[in-house]
Write an enzyme that holds these catalytic residues in place. Sequence first.
Site, mmCIF file in Angstrom:
data_model
loop_
_atom_site.group_PDB
_atom_site.id
_atom_site.type_symbol
_atom_site.label_atom_id
_atom_site.label_comp_id
_atom_site.label_asym_id
_atom_site.label_seq_id
_atom_site.Cartn_x
_atom_site.Cartn_y
_atom_site.Cartn_z
ATOM 1 N N ASP A 294 -3.423 8.133 8.021
ATOM 2 C CA ASP A 294 -4.541 7.413 8.635
ATOM 3 C C ASP A 294 -4.125 6.522 9.798
ATOM 4 O O ASP A 294 -4.873 5.631 10.196
ATOM 5 C CB ASP A 294 -5.289 6.587 7.580
ATOM 6 C CG ASP A 294 -4.415 5.539 6.907
ATOM 7 O OD1 ASP A 294 -3.264 5.349 7.371
ATOM 8 O OD2 ASP A 294 -4.854 4.918 5.924
ATOM 9 N N SER B 189 0.799 -1.234 0.000
ATOM 10 C CA SER B 189 0.000 0.000 0.000
ATOM 11 C C SER B 189 0.823 1.271 0.000
ATOM 12 O O SER B 189 0.305 2.349 -0.299
ATOM 13 C CB SER B 189 -0.944 0.009 1.213
ATOM 14 O OG SER B 189 -0.197 -0.086 2.415
ATOM 15 N N HIS C 188 -0.681 4.547 7.237
ATOM 16 C CA HIS C 188 -0.050 5.081 6.034
ATOM 17 C C HIS C 188 0.321 6.549 6.250
ATOM 18 O O HIS C 188 -0.183 7.194 7.171
ATOM 19 C CB HIS C 188 -1.003 4.932 4.839
ATOM 20 C CG HIS C 188 -1.496 3.542 4.650
ATOM 21 N ND1 HIS C 188 -2.727 3.103 5.139
ATOM 22 C CD2 HIS C 188 -0.927 2.474 4.059
ATOM 23 C CE1 HIS C 188 -2.872 1.826 4.846
ATOM 24 N NE2 HIS C 188 -1.797 1.418 4.185
#
Length: 385
Positions: free
Chosen positions: A353, A43, A356
């Site tokens: 968040d 990610s 991340h």
Amino acid sequence: MASSIMPVILSFLFLVLCHPYAAVSSAGQAPCCYKRLFSLGDSIIDNGNLGAVNPNISALAFPYGETFFHHPTGRFCDGRVIVDFIVMATLLTSTDALRLPFLTPFLAGKTAEDFEHGANFAVAGATALSQQFFKDMGLDLAIIPPFSLDVQVEWFKRVLYMLGPTEQERKEIMSSSLFLLGEIGGNDYNHPFFQNRSFSTEIKPLVPKVIEKIENATKVLIGLGAKTIVVPGNFPVGCIPRYLTMFQSNDSSQYDAAGCIKWLNDFSEEHNHALRRMLKRVASSDPTVTIIYGDYYGAVLEITRSPQKHGFRKDVALTACCGDGGPHNSGTLFSCNATSVLCPDPSTHISWDGLHLTEATYQFVARGMLDGPYAVPSILSKCRY
């Protein structure tokens, strides 16, 4: 007089047009340094692959993408991620008029034209080890996608043969492309951490297995003809809000001067040291190949320890921009959505968040890899004008 000046002018124009920052025009002219970029990972650099197969992920809902794209794109960020900044290299100005296009996510592309400038194979949640490995370990596979590093390497081979039908064409593609292999491996530790597995008996022993997978992938790329590969290490997870919330303690000896959890950062360093030893060994076997270590750990630790020096707020250095309002604004794994507690300016936060990072952080990391000091050697130092 004019004839003596002309060679100087032509030399200047060549340096400018072939400088790595002089990415491409909208007509698709390739940069003089690397013609393509191929990226694999999770990610940290996924720009839409997981979203292509799962329309219900959080990164496809507001406020993801609010800073740059102004709408969700499948990136787990408020805007661009590291790979976006690496390909964007502009023509010595602040304009984006001349740049390499954002990479096409592999799962969103169909034809060779879609991958003319490279491809992104990274998938959010992906691991270096196989999904089957974690199934055998007894983990819940709900957020462990079947797109491990081995799978991504096979995807790359498909694109390579699509772009280069002949061996000579494939050889040219490999030698003139830049490869970003990772970050990968962080989720191999995240998934068991988040499912309350034992650190000492189940998580820490994974390090050599993860490193072996990264080594195998690196060797496959080299075997196919890759000449420049960037392999980043892991982040200082002891500074990540999600982990700070999970392992919060009243014991001040658990934390360093910046407020990060020391034993978790020690673990990240263990992974990174093992990775660097492996890369040094692989690089020594072929002097025609350049393997660049990407120091994600050092970059994020620098802005965590000295946030104001780099434009970040000191009071929120360990707090997520978008979260649930709990400790470090990160009480659950993915707590960022339209109802979350959202900071007014993500560019002053390191974490987006809770797990991340923000676009501003990714830009800092990417810049440090392109020019140094957070790549050994720096990516652009390997370009020849």
